[in-house]
Design an enzyme around this catalytic site. Structure first.
Site, PDB file in Angstrom:
ATOM      1  N   TYR A   1       0.823  -1.217   0.000  1.00  0.00           N
ATOM      2  CA  TYR A   1       0.000   0.000   0.000  1.00  0.00           C
ATOM      3  C   TYR A   1       0.855   1.265   0.000  1.00  0.00           C
ATOM      4  CZ  TYR A   1      -3.176   3.586   1.721  1.00  0.00           C
ATOM      5  OH  TYR A   1      -3.907   4.721   1.860  1.00  0.00           O
TER       6      TYR A   1
ATOM      7  N   TRP B   1       1.419   5.755  -1.446  1.00  0.00           N
ATOM      8  CA  TRP B   1       1.307   6.858  -2.397  1.00  0.00           C
ATOM      9  C   TRP B   1       2.511   6.945  -3.313  1.00  0.00           C
ATOM     10  CZ3 TRP B   1      -2.360  10.909  -3.122  1.00  0.00           C
ATOM     11  CH2 TRP B   1      -3.554  10.684  -2.417  1.00  0.00           C
TER      12      TRP B   1
HETATM   13  N1  LIG Z   1      -1.030   8.017  12.883  1.00  0.00           N
HETATM   14  C1  LIG Z   1      -1.448   8.139  11.627  1.00  0.00           C
HETATM   15  N2  LIG Z   1      -0.957   7.316  10.691  1.00  0.00           N
HETATM   16  C2  LIG Z   1      -1.369   7.432   9.411  1.00  0.00           C
HETATM   17  C3  LIG Z   1      -2.310   8.414   9.035  1.00  0.00           C
HETATM   18  C4  LIG Z   1      -2.829   9.274  10.052  1.00  0.00           C
HETATM   19  O1  LIG Z   1      -3.670  10.148   9.800  1.00  0.00           O
HETATM   20  N3  LIG Z   1      -2.363   9.109  11.328  1.00  0.00           N
HETATM   21  N4  LIG Z   1      -2.731   8.489   7.729  1.00  0.00           N
HETATM   22  C5  LIG Z   1      -2.722   7.258   6.981  1.00  0.00           C
HETATM   23  C6  LIG Z   1      -3.030   7.484   5.575  1.00  0.00           C
HETATM   24  S1  LIG Z   1      -4.552   8.206   5.243  1.00  0.00           S
HETATM   25  C7  LIG Z   1      -2.220   7.081   4.575  1.00  0.00           C
HETATM   26  S2  LIG Z   1      -2.785   7.219   2.960  1.00  0.00           S
HETATM   27  C8  LIG Z   1      -0.901   6.481   4.831  1.00  0.00           C
HETATM   28  C9  LIG Z   1       0.157   6.972   3.854  1.00  0.00           C
HETATM   29  O2  LIG Z   1       1.140   6.072   3.731  1.00  0.00           O
HETATM   30  P1  LIG Z   1       2.055   5.977   2.393  1.00  0.00           P
HETATM   31  O3  LIG Z   1       1.240   6.260   1.183  1.00  0.00           O
HETATM   32  O4  LIG Z   1       2.753   4.686   2.443  1.00  0.00           O
HETATM   33  O5  LIG Z   1       3.054   7.165   2.672  1.00  0.00           O
HETATM   34  P2  LIG Z   1       4.108   7.912   1.755  1.00  0.00           P
HETATM   35  O6  LIG Z   1       4.986   8.607   2.719  1.00  0.00           O
HETATM   36  O7  LIG Z   1       3.440   8.742   0.740  1.00  0.00           O
HETATM   37  O8  LIG Z   1       4.939   6.719   1.094  1.00  0.00           O
HETATM   38  C10 LIG Z   1       5.119   6.570  -0.273  1.00  0.00           C
HETATM   39  C11 LIG Z   1       6.497   5.969  -0.500  1.00  0.00           C
HETATM   40  O9  LIG Z   1       6.611   5.568  -1.856  1.00  0.00           O
HETATM   41  C12 LIG Z   1       7.876   5.956  -2.367  1.00  0.00           C
HETATM   42  N5  LIG Z   1       7.726   6.140  -3.828  1.00  0.00           N
HETATM   43  C13 LIG Z   1       7.267   7.223  -4.478  1.00  0.00           C
HETATM   44  N6  LIG Z   1       7.276   7.011  -5.810  1.00  0.00           N
HETATM   45  C14 LIG Z   1       7.755   5.767  -6.006  1.00  0.00           C
HETATM   46  C15 LIG Z   1       8.002   4.980  -7.179  1.00  0.00           C
HETATM   47  O10 LIG Z   1       7.771   5.392  -8.312  1.00  0.00           O
HETATM   48  N7  LIG Z   1       8.480   3.720  -6.984  1.00  0.00           N
HETATM   49  C16 LIG Z   1       8.769   3.224  -5.756  1.00  0.00           C
HETATM   50  N8  LIG Z   1       9.251   1.994  -5.671  1.00  0.00           N
HETATM   51  N9  LIG Z   1       8.562   3.971  -4.634  1.00  0.00           N
HETATM   52  C17 LIG Z   1       8.063   5.211  -4.757  1.00  0.00           C
HETATM   53  C18 LIG Z   1       8.207   7.227  -1.619  1.00  0.00           C
HETATM   54  O11 LIG Z   1       9.598   7.496  -1.639  1.00  0.00           O
HETATM   55  C19 LIG Z   1       7.640   6.929  -0.224  1.00  0.00           C
HETATM   56  O12 LIG Z   1       8.596   6.341   0.621  1.00  0.00           O
HETATM   57  O13 LIG Z   1      -0.485   6.798   6.181  1.00  0.00           O
HETATM   58  C20 LIG Z   1      -1.445   6.436   7.145  1.00  0.00           C
HETATM   59  N10 LIG Z   1      -0.890   6.578   8.472  1.00  0.00           N
HETATM   60  N1  LIG Z   2      -0.372  18.264   2.292  1.00  0.00           N
HETATM   61  C1  LIG Z   2      -0.891  17.019   2.416  1.00  0.00           C
HETATM   62  N2  LIG Z   2      -2.084  16.735   1.835  1.00  0.00           N
HETATM   63  C2  LIG Z   2      -2.627  15.494   1.987  1.00  0.00           C
HETATM   64  C3  LIG Z   2      -1.949  14.468   2.671  1.00  0.00           C
HETATM   65  C4  LIG Z   2      -0.697  14.795   3.276  1.00  0.00           C
HETATM   66  O1  LIG Z   2      -0.048  13.954   3.927  1.00  0.00           O
HETATM   67  N3  LIG Z   2      -0.201  16.068   3.129  1.00  0.00           N
HETATM   68  N4  LIG Z   2      -2.512  13.203   2.749  1.00  0.00           N
HETATM   69  C5  LIG Z   2      -3.564  12.854   1.785  1.00  0.00           C
HETATM   70  C6  LIG Z   2      -4.292  11.658   2.192  1.00  0.00           C
HETATM   71  S1  LIG Z   2      -3.659  10.125   1.806  1.00  0.00           S
HETATM   72  C7  LIG Z   2      -5.476  11.703   2.827  1.00  0.00           C
HETATM   73  S2  LIG Z   2      -6.246  10.264   3.307  1.00  0.00           S
HETATM   74  C8  LIG Z   2      -6.116  12.984   3.138  1.00  0.00           C
HETATM   75  C9  LIG Z   2      -6.440  13.052   4.623  1.00  0.00           C
HETATM   76  O2  LIG Z   2      -7.487  13.889   4.869  1.00  0.00           O
HETATM   77  P1  LIG Z   2      -8.066  13.941   6.358  1.00  0.00           P
HETATM   78  O3  LIG Z   2      -8.138  12.588   6.906  1.00  0.00           O
HETATM   79  O4  LIG Z   2      -9.298  14.744   6.336  1.00  0.00           O
HETATM   80  O5  LIG Z   2      -6.866  14.746   7.090  1.00  0.00           O
HETATM   81  P2  LIG Z   2      -6.425  14.835   8.625  1.00  0.00           P
HETATM   82  O6  LIG Z   2      -5.368  15.871   8.681  1.00  0.00           O
HETATM   83  O7  LIG Z   2      -6.143  13.509   9.194  1.00  0.00           O
HETATM   84  O8  LIG Z   2      -7.720  15.364   9.384  1.00  0.00           O
HETATM   85  C10 LIG Z   2      -8.398  16.542   8.965  1.00  0.00           C
HETATM   86  C11 LIG Z   2      -8.738  17.408  10.157  1.00  0.00           C
HETATM   87  O9  LIG Z   2      -9.513  16.645  11.082  1.00  0.00           O
HETATM   88  C12 LIG Z   2      -9.171  17.059  12.382  1.00  0.00           C
HETATM   89  N5  LIG Z   2      -9.522  16.029  13.362  1.00  0.00           N
HETATM   90  C13 LIG Z   2      -8.815  14.950  13.747  1.00  0.00           C
HETATM   91  N6  LIG Z   2      -9.456  14.281  14.715  1.00  0.00           N
HETATM   92  C14 LIG Z   2     -10.613  14.940  14.940  1.00  0.00           C
HETATM   93  C15 LIG Z   2     -11.718  14.727  15.809  1.00  0.00           C
HETATM   94  O10 LIG Z   2     -11.747  13.792  16.625  1.00  0.00           O
HETATM   95  N7  LIG Z   2     -12.746  15.601  15.729  1.00  0.00           N
HETATM   96  C16 LIG Z   2     -12.750  16.649  14.858  1.00  0.00           C
HETATM   97  N8  LIG Z   2     -13.818  17.435  14.815  1.00  0.00           N
HETATM   98  N9  LIG Z   2     -11.711  16.890  14.058  1.00  0.00           N
HETATM   99  C17 LIG Z   2     -10.661  16.041  14.085  1.00  0.00           C
HETATM  100  C18 LIG Z   2      -7.672  17.329  12.296  1.00  0.00           C
HETATM  101  O11 LIG Z   2      -7.268  18.217  13.329  1.00  0.00           O
HETATM  102  C19 LIG Z   2      -7.518  17.920  10.911  1.00  0.00           C
HETATM  103  O12 LIG Z   2      -7.522  19.331  10.934  1.00  0.00           O
HETATM  104  O13 LIG Z   2      -5.274  14.091   2.859  1.00  0.00           O
HETATM  105  C20 LIG Z   2      -4.550  13.989   1.642  1.00  0.00           C
HETATM  106  N10 LIG Z   2      -3.854  15.255   1.436  1.00  0.00           N
HETATM  107 MO   LIG Z   3      -4.703   8.538   2.920  1.00  0.00          MO
END
Ligand SMILES: Nc1nc2c(c(=O)[nH]1)N[C@H]1C(S)=C(S)[C@@H](COP(=O)(O)OP(=O)(O)OC[C@H]3O[C@@H](n4cnc5c(=O)[nH]c(N)nc54)[C@H](O)[C@@H]3O)O[C@H]1N2
Ligand SMILES: Nc1nc2c(c(=O)[nH]1)N[C@H]1C(S)=C(S)[C@@H](COP(=O)(O)OP(=O)(O)OC[C@H]3O[C@@H](n4cnc5c(=O)[nH]c(N)nc54)[C@H](O)[C@@H]3O)O[C@H]1N2
Ligand SMILES: [Mo]
Length: 814
Positions: free
Chosen positions: A144, A146
């Protein structure tokens, strides 16, 4: 069936129409072409021009016009030229000496440089051995993450394409983003909803009176999109701010978005994880005042009476009054009652983000929001109801008509039916994506998922390509332990991430600036088609994922490479994708030149507007005729109570939206504990770019910052800029204090995504997941609950250890 994020996204049907409505911001002349020979490419963070001097990228900037800047677009030079790059194929020393052994040394062993031939031969031998000894379900290729934008260089798809030729693999279901919501909402609405086009922005700007941002920070999260951002979402939020409409933001933290709105928005800060209680208080007030829309509930929903019994305390002797909700959420009862009046008295759009459901019992959040919206009776009206993608990939930007690029798939064309003798196989089993550590710990173990009993596979090999699992997964120390179990771990990466440092074999992969690709922008709009042109040669010995797996396919059996590549090289694939988009584009009167001319031009193509799509109102058809346009739920209506869920009999997911107190929250905290918010970062995409110069914008004392309320800081003797130790029973991290009244007292925020850098038991870089609990949202969805943790914090008194997160690990000669 394996659903990918893109599969969820339905493109609105093609229709003809005029160009009456203008987009948020028109293209100025300068966006027509680059200045001074810059090269047009794209990333998750949009179309970009990069400037190259002497074979090096020296600058990058966004290629689309905008009023809200996007910091991520300046990072191309760092992405390509950072010292954190993996230069050569590497094998862990003890693994090279004794391949195939899980010796417990992952993460604690130097690496040895090898040739590509050596690395691929070793992988092939070990992969073949593991596969023939334990079967395809022992090979985990869920991988999994990005990976970079592009329709050809799709890391995990390319991995799975190879694994399917090899005979199948263990995959994953769901994602970390919306793990809970995407499983519960089909029972409620007949649709995943979290990847759907909501009512469009032009309709909101014209018709909504009140816009609610429930746990949503688009100023950060709209910097990126799954394909590539079309950059319109932030422009629409800018127009919303200028419109003078009432904006109410409900968030424990004063996010960048709330700062952006300033005086044009009201900020309400509940305790973390208490939104369901707060919404119940609003719902109770509606009933008490007779403000709920009974006609709507009768005609369009089922199960409201059962829910109302719970709301009024008839089933559990607790009335969910505004006072009750205030006691849990920390939001005053008068404010909760006022919200009920405002929502019921105005055309109200309830927008919600996803952080609220990335928590224990996360299933309840969006279910309760839909229940509340149903009680308000505005679903399917112009500007009323709810929408769950306004913060993500520019949901609400009207869908364009024209060409849409296809992409490479995880299956070879035709498979064995195409006359070749490859017994291709998809995923032979899958695990819910966030249950990977549980699977490693408990092979063969039974668990509940979405109404069924499932069995964890016995994973002997892991290959991660295009994901950052050491930063994205909860409870890093537990992960590191479970990670020692397989017999082979391969990581394909561009950088020395923590996952790479904990691998047996590490393959250096190109960044998107070192190869050619194509992408659309806007997951819902398909607004532009952008050439992603190679800017510099592959750095050091990096190779494209595509070429690596093509070579490995040949090692499976002679002729494998030709089957894997379908006889096409990079440009051959891109031409095929473009030609298909061109056919559809021309049918919609979009001027699209022949591929060669397009590639020479260095210009993006903007698709055509469509009046019908501009005026899209979600659920309008259902509202106009709920019989003819029944929802995909068992009743065809919105299910406020679900008999299906009732049948599962899960204590952690009852049959209607319910307040369930989490294991770790304010209500279970001792006097020193704080709730940990792990929101998504402003200046990164998760872990991506953590090494970049942009780090200066946020790092405090050269660590990930912790945002802490002045009272909480004072009680611990912490001053702004101090090094702080944050810990709990799961682990400890070093962070830099950012003392601010922009966060609810009792809550601290460490953004997710800092690279784990653990020495002597402490993460020196402030990796939030060292602290988070690895528990499922519930046994319904088994989603990620990274936002449910209690921690302690104190001023760090020892000598500051040196940060080594972005340095290469020890490398020795064999
Ligand atoms: N505590 C907490 N944990 C969270 C979250 C949270 O809100 N709180 N959010 C969660 C969410 S919503 C998500 S989506 C995940 C995100 O988790 P990931 O999507 O796994 O996070 P990224 O840091 O974007 O990792 C992408 C990796 O792919 C590599 N990469 C980029 N391009 C390429 C390519 O072309 N080839 C190869 N082989 N590698 C490449 C990059 O260098 C990077 O290391 O994290 C989750 N974890
Ligand atoms: N720049 C940037 N953009 C991104 C990403 C990134 O890593 N960086 N990640 C991408 C990905 S994979 C995803 S899934 C989306 C994530 O999108 P979201 O999941 O919506 O993002 P978060 O920052 O986890 O949460 C959004 C807001 O919810 C609030 N929040 C958290 N817990 C609570 C709660 O219990 N109650 C309330 N009311 N609010 C709460 C946080 O403070 C934050 O301001 O964003 C995408 N866009
Ligand atoms: Mo995500």
């Amino acid at each position: 069936m394996r659903l990918t994020r893109r599969d969820f996204i339905k493109t609105a049907g093609a229709a003809t129409g005029s160009l009456a409505i203008t987009s948020a911001i028109p293209m100025p002349a300068w966006a027509e072409g680059p200045a001074g020979g810059a090269i047009l490419t794209a990333g998750r963070w949009g179309a970009m021009y990069v400037e190259v001097k002497d074979g090096k990228i020296v600058s990058s900037k966004g290629a689309l016009p905008k009023t809200v800047p996007n910091s991520l677009q300046q990072t191309a030079p760092d992405q390509v030229h950072t010292t954190a790059r993996i230069k050569y194929p590497m094998v862990r020393k003890s693994y090279l000496e004794n391949p195939g052994k899980a010796d417990g040394k992952r993460g604690n062993d130097p690496f040895v440089r090898v040739s590509w031939d050596q690395a691929l031969k070793l992988i092939h031998e070990q992969h073949s051995r593991i596969r023939s000894s334990y079967g395809p379900s022992s090979v985990f290729a869920g991988s999994y993450g990005w990976r970079s934008s592009g329709v050809l260089h799709k890391a995990q798809t390319l991995l799975q394409r190879y694994m399917s030729m090899a005979g199948g693999y263990a995959g994953h279901t769901g994602d970390y983003s919306t793990g809970a919501a995407q499983v519960i909402l089909p029972y409620v609405l007949g649709s995943v909803e979290v990847y759907e086009q909501p009512t469009t922005w032009p309709m909101i700007l014209e018709h909504s009176q009140v816009v609610v941002l429930w746990g949503m920070n688009p100023l950060n999260t709209l910097k990126i999109a799954w394909s590539s951002t079309d950059e319109q979402g932030l422009e629409y939020f800018h127009l919303l701010k200028k419109s003078g409409k009432s904006v109410i933001a409900i968030d424990p933290m004063r996010s960048e978005t709330i700062d952006f709105f300033g005086d044009s928005a009201t900020w309400i800060a509940p305790n973390m994880g208490t939104d369901v209680a707060m919404m119940l208080g609003i719902a109770h007030t509606l009933v008490k005042k007779g403000l709920h829309d009974k006609a709507f509930l009768d005609k369009y929903t089922t199960g409201y009476p059962q829910f109302e019994e719970y709301l009024l305390g008839k089933t559990d002797k607790t009335e969910k009054t505004a006072e009750w909700a205030a006691g849990i959420s920390g939001v005053p009862a008068e404010q909760i009652e006022k919200l009920a009046d405002i929502f019921a008295g105005n055309k109200t759009m309830l927008m919600a983000g996803w952080g609220i459901q990335r928590q224990q019992y996360g299933e309840q959040r969006h279910w309760m929001l839909v229940t509340l919206a149903a009680m308000l009776g505005q679903i399917g009206t112009e500007g009323g109801g709810f929408g769950f993608t306004y913060h993500y990939s520019n949901g609400g930007n009207p869908t364009r008509v024209g060409g849409v690029l296809p992409a490479i798939s995880a299956q070879i064309a035709g498979g064995s039916s195409a006359g070749n003798d490859w017994a291709v196989s998809d995923a032979v089993t899958s695990i819910p994506v966030a249950r990977i550590v549980e699977a490693l710990e408990n092979p063969g173990g039974k668990y509940q998922h979405n109404g069924k009993e499932q069995t964890f596979p016995d994973i002997k090999m892991i290959w991660w390509a295009g994901g950052g699992n050491f930063t994205h997964h909860q409870d890093t120390n537990r992960l590191i332990k479970a990670w020692q179990k397989p017999e082979l771990v391969v990581i394909s990466e561009s950088y020395w991430t923590a996952a790479a440092k904990h691998a047996d074999i590490v393959l250096p992969i190109t960044t998107s600036f070192e190869r050619n690709d194509l992408t659309m922008t806007g997951d819902y709009s398909n607004q532009h088609l952008v050439p992603m042109k190679q800017a510099v040669p592959p750095q050091f010995e990096s190779r494209n994922d595509f070429d690596v797996f093509a070579d490995l396919a040949e090692m499976l059996k002679a002729g494998g490479k030709a089957v894997y590549t379908e006889g096409k090289d990079e440009m051959g694939w891109l031409k095929q994708f473009y030609d298909e988009a061109q056919k559809a584009g021309r049918a919609q009167r979009v001027a699209m030149p022949q591929f060669n001319a397009f590639w020479q031009q260095n210009k993006l193509i903007e698709m055509r507007k469509n009046e019908k799509n501009e005026k899209y109102v979600r659920y309008a058809e259902f509202r106009s005729d709920p019989v003819m346009n029944a929802l995909g739920t068992p009743s065809g209506k919105i299910e406020i109570y679900s008999k299906t869920i009732e049948g599962f009999n899960y204590k952690d997911c009852p049959p209607h939206a319910t307040w369930l107190a989490p294991d770790e929250w304010k209500g279970t905290a001792d006097k020193d504990q704080l709730q940990l918010l792990t929101a998504h970062p402003a200046h990164r995409l998760h872990s991506q770019l953590n090494y970049a110069a942009l780090r200066k914008e946020y790092a405090v004392a050269n660590r990930e910052p912790v945002t802490i309320h002045p009272e909480d800081a004072k009680a611990r003797g912490i001053a702004d800029g101090d090094l702080v130790r944050v810990w709990n029973a799961r682990g400890q991290v070093l962070v830099g204090a950012r003392v601010s009244d922009g966060i609810k007292q009792g809550v601290i925020c460490i953004h997710e995504g800092a690279w784990p850098d653990i020495e002597n038991g402490i993460c020196k870089n402030g990796g939030a997941n060292v602290l988070t609990a690895d528990i499922p949202t519930s046994r319904l969805a088994n989603g990620c609950a990274g936002n449910t943790s209690l921690v302690y914090a104190e001023k760090y008194k020892g000598e500051a250890p040196k940060l080594t997160a972005f340095e290469e690990p020890p490398i020795v000669t064999a």
